[in-house]
Design a protein around this motif. Structure first.
Motif, PDB file in Angstrom:
ATOM      1  N   ALA A  90       0.832  -1.206   0.000  1.00 29.06           N
ATOM      2  CA  ALA A  90       0.000   0.000   0.000  1.00 29.06           C
ATOM      3  C   ALA A  90       0.864   1.252   0.000  1.00 29.06           C
ATOM      4  CB  ALA A  90      -0.915   0.003   1.221  1.00 29.06           C
ATOM      5  N   GLY A  91       0.436   2.224  -0.767  1.00 29.66           N
ATOM      6  CA  GLY A  91       1.103   3.514  -0.775  1.00 29.66           C
ATOM      7  C   GLY A  91       2.269   3.625  -1.730  1.00 29.66           C
ATOM      8  N   THR A  92       2.539   2.575  -2.521  1.00 27.03           N
ATOM      9  CA  THR A  92       3.705   2.633  -3.390  1.00 27.03           C
ATOM     10  C   THR A  92       3.363   3.033  -4.819  1.00 27.03           C
ATOM     11  OG1 THR A  92       3.537   0.286  -3.944  1.00 27.03           O
ATOM     12  CG2 THR A  92       4.889   0.879  -2.036  1.00 27.03           C
ATOM     13  N   VAL A  93       2.084   3.135  -5.164  1.00 28.19           N
ATOM     14  CA  VAL A  93       1.701   3.557  -6.508  1.00 28.19           C
ATOM     15  C   VAL A  93       1.724   5.080  -6.559  1.00 28.19           C
ATOM     16  CG1 VAL A  93      -0.091   3.528  -8.269  1.00 28.19           C
ATOM     17  CG2 VAL A  93       0.265   1.523  -6.827  1.00 28.19           C
ATOM     18  N   LEU A  94       2.550   5.628  -7.429  1.00 25.49           N
ATOM     19  CA  LEU A  94       2.658   7.080  -7.551  1.00 25.49           C
ATOM     20  C   LEU A  94       1.994   7.527  -8.842  1.00 25.49           C
ATOM     21  CD1 LEU A  94       3.747   9.824  -6.610  1.00 25.49           C
ATOM     22  CD2 LEU A  94       5.866   9.305  -7.859  1.00 25.49           C
ATOM     23  N   LEU A  95       1.025   8.415  -8.725  1.00 24.51           N
ATOM     24  CA  LEU A  95       0.341   8.986  -9.880  1.00 24.51           C
ATOM     25  C   LEU A  95       0.818  10.423 -10.049  1.00 24.51           C
ATOM     26  CD1 LEU A  95      -1.835   8.624 -12.076  1.00 24.51           C
ATOM     27  CD2 LEU A  95      -3.492   9.538 -10.435  1.00 24.51           C
ATOM     28  N   GLN A  96       1.448  10.694 -11.180  1.00 22.69           N
ATOM     29  CA  GLN A  96       1.946  12.034 -11.454  1.00 22.69           C
ATOM     30  C   GLN A  96       0.941  12.757 -12.353  1.00 22.69           C
ATOM     31  OE1 GLN A  96       6.494  12.222 -11.393  1.00 22.69           O
ATOM     32  NE2 GLN A  96       6.116  10.392 -12.606  1.00 22.69           N
ATOM     33  N   VAL A  97       0.396  13.832 -11.832  1.00 23.89           N
ATOM     34  CA  VAL A  97      -0.706  14.535 -12.488  1.00 23.89           C
ATOM     35  C   VAL A  97      -0.242  15.903 -12.967  1.00 23.89           C
ATOM     36  CG1 VAL A  97      -3.057  15.414 -12.229  1.00 23.89           C
ATOM     37  CG2 VAL A  97      -2.349  13.354 -10.977  1.00 23.89           C
ATOM     38  N   GLY A  98      -0.407  16.159 -14.251  1.00 23.66           N
ATOM     39  CA  GLY A  98      -0.149  17.481 -14.796  1.00 23.66           C
ATOM     40  C   GLY A  98      -1.439  18.281 -14.832  1.00 23.66           C
ATOM     41  N   VAL A  99      -1.340  19.580 -14.611  1.00 27.59           N
ATOM     42  CA  VAL A  99      -2.529  20.431 -14.530  1.00 27.59           C
ATOM     43  C   VAL A  99      -2.266  21.729 -15.291  1.00 27.59           C
ATOM     44  CG1 VAL A  99      -4.197  21.523 -12.988  1.00 27.59           C
ATOM     45  CG2 VAL A  99      -2.956  19.491 -12.225  1.00 27.59           C
ATOM     46  N   HIS A 100      -3.247  22.159 -16.078  1.00 26.06           N
ATOM     47  CA  HIS A 100      -3.066  23.418 -16.808  1.00 26.06           C
ATOM     48  C   HIS A 100      -2.995  24.595 -15.835  1.00 26.06           C
ATOM     49  CE1 HIS A 100      -7.240  24.948 -16.460  1.00 26.06           C
ATOM     50  NE2 HIS A 100      -7.644  23.699 -16.644  1.00 26.06           N
ATOM     51  N   GLY A 101      -2.387  25.667 -16.274  1.00 25.68           N
ATOM     52  CA  GLY A 101      -2.024  26.755 -15.379  1.00 25.68           C
ATOM     53  C   GLY A 101      -3.167  27.477 -14.704  1.00 25.68           C
ATOM     54  N   SER A 102      -4.355  27.505 -15.309  1.00 26.94           N
ATOM     55  CA  SER A 102      -5.459  28.269 -14.731  1.00 26.94           C
ATOM     56  C   SER A 102      -6.354  27.439 -13.809  1.00 26.94           C
ATOM     57  CB  SER A 102      -6.317  28.881 -15.854  1.00 26.94           C
ATOM     58  OG  SER A 102      -6.874  27.862 -16.673  1.00 26.94           O
ATOM     59  N   TYR A 103      -6.014  26.165 -13.615  1.00 28.86           N
ATOM     60  CA  TYR A 103      -6.850  25.304 -12.771  1.00 28.86           C
ATOM     61  C   TYR A 103      -6.546  25.562 -11.299  1.00 28.86           C
ATOM     62  CZ  TYR A 103      -9.451  21.109 -11.419  1.00 28.86           C
ATOM     63  OH  TYR A 103     -10.365  20.244 -10.880  1.00 28.86           O
ATOM     64  N   ASP A 104      -7.590  25.704 -10.494  1.00 33.07           N
ATOM     65  CA  ASP A 104      -7.441  25.940  -9.059  1.00 33.07           C
ATOM     66  C   ASP A 104      -7.239  24.595  -8.357  1.00 33.07           C
ATOM     67  OD1 ASP A 104      -7.517  26.678  -6.425  1.00 33.07           O
ATOM     68  OD2 ASP A 104      -9.449  27.710  -6.524  1.00 33.07           O
ATOM     69  N   LEU A 105      -6.019  24.340  -7.895  1.00 33.47           N
ATOM     70  CA  LEU A 105      -5.703  23.051  -7.281  1.00 33.47           C
ATOM     71  C   LEU A 105      -6.513  22.788  -6.017  1.00 33.47           C
ATOM     72  CD1 LEU A 105      -1.816  22.847  -7.671  1.00 33.47           C
ATOM     73  CD2 LEU A 105      -3.563  21.657  -8.998  1.00 33.47           C
ATOM     74  N   ARG A 106      -7.017  23.836  -5.387  1.00 30.71           N
ATOM     75  CA  ARG A 106      -7.812  23.631  -4.175  1.00 30.71           C
ATOM     76  C   ARG A 106      -9.081  22.840  -4.466  1.00 30.71           C
ATOM     77  NH1 ARG A 106      -8.053  29.819  -2.372  1.00 30.71           N
ATOM     78  NH2 ARG A 106      -8.460  29.903  -4.628  1.00 30.71           N
ATOM     79  N   ARG A 107      -9.545  22.897  -5.703  1.00 30.21           N
ATOM     80  CA  ARG A 107     -10.747  22.150  -6.079  1.00 30.21           C
ATOM     81  C   ARG A 107     -10.546  20.645  -5.945  1.00 30.21           C
ATOM     82  NH1 ARG A 107     -12.494  23.642 -11.923  1.00 30.21           N
ATOM     83  NH2 ARG A 107     -13.913  21.911 -11.456  1.00 30.21           N
TER      84      ARG A 107
END
Length: 208
Positions: A90-107
């Motif tokens: 458990a906990g060893t799968v890493l998902l790397q997520v790219g996000v466009h610049g105007s997206y509010d990460l708090r969402r």
């Protein structure tokens, strides 16, 4: 027991090209050039002594041998992926997520996601676009207005008209458990409020 196997990269190239019926789309998925996919397939055909594809003008067709070979190869890759997934603690799968610049990460409410998906680690890269996804710097991308891209699955994650936000993932990994979980999480998030609704209001001369 010793297994007489062709090179793994050649099998991956064949499997991807056979699914897409395109060296170009297979190349997008595998992050290589179409020429490299073609060379791997040609080497595999030479090793097996059979032709797997009919190469017509702007068209790729599986031969009878290719059609017979594909199901077993695809199933083999699924078994490898399943065995690898079960082996990881458990906990060893890493998902790397790219996000466009105007997206509010708090969402994304990543703290809540991590608390309910302890087996998945998440690393964010912002800003990021198709270049980072194609280069393999991220596993999946939240993109603005990218409704279609060869070799990738593009699924809208918000409601309404206009460009919208889309989750973009390579066809070959779009159904991986960690991406499936992240996609479901995105779709369950509350809709973003219009900008007008986010402005503070004056109530009795005091901002609320």
């Amino acid at each position: 027991m010793t297994y007489a196997l062709p090179p793994l990269n050649a099998l991956r190239a064949f499997e991807a090209a056979a699914r897409h019926l395109s060296f170009k789309l297979a190349a997008h998925e595998l992050h290589v050039t179409p020429g490299a996919v073609g060379q791997q397939v040609k080497a595999l055909e030479a090793r097996l002594g059979v032709q797997l594809f009919e190469r017509l003008h702007k068209q790729l067709i599986l031969t009878e041998a290719g059609q017979a070979y594909l199901p077993g190869i695809s199933e083999g890759f699924r078994h490898i992926a399943d065995a690898t997934s079960q082996l990881k603690p458990a906990g060893t799968v890493l998902l790397q997520v790219g996000v466009h610049g105007s997206y509010d990460l708090r969402r994304l409410d990543l703290a809540a996601f991590r608390s309910t998906h302890a087996e998945i680690g998440v690393r964010m890269l912002q800003p990021a676009g198709l270049h980072e996804l194609v280069e393999g710097k991220v596993d999946v991308l939240i993109a603005r207005g990218v409704s279609r891209h060869p070799g990738y699955r593009c699924e809208r994650i918000d409601e309404g008209s206009g460009a919208g936000d889309w989750l973009v993932a390579p066809e070959g990994t779009a159904d991986c458990p960690e991406i499936v979980s992240f996609r479901a999480w995105l779709r369950a998030l509350p809709a973003a409020k219009p900008l007008a609704d986010r402005r503070p209001r004056l109530v009795g001369g005091v901002r609320s």
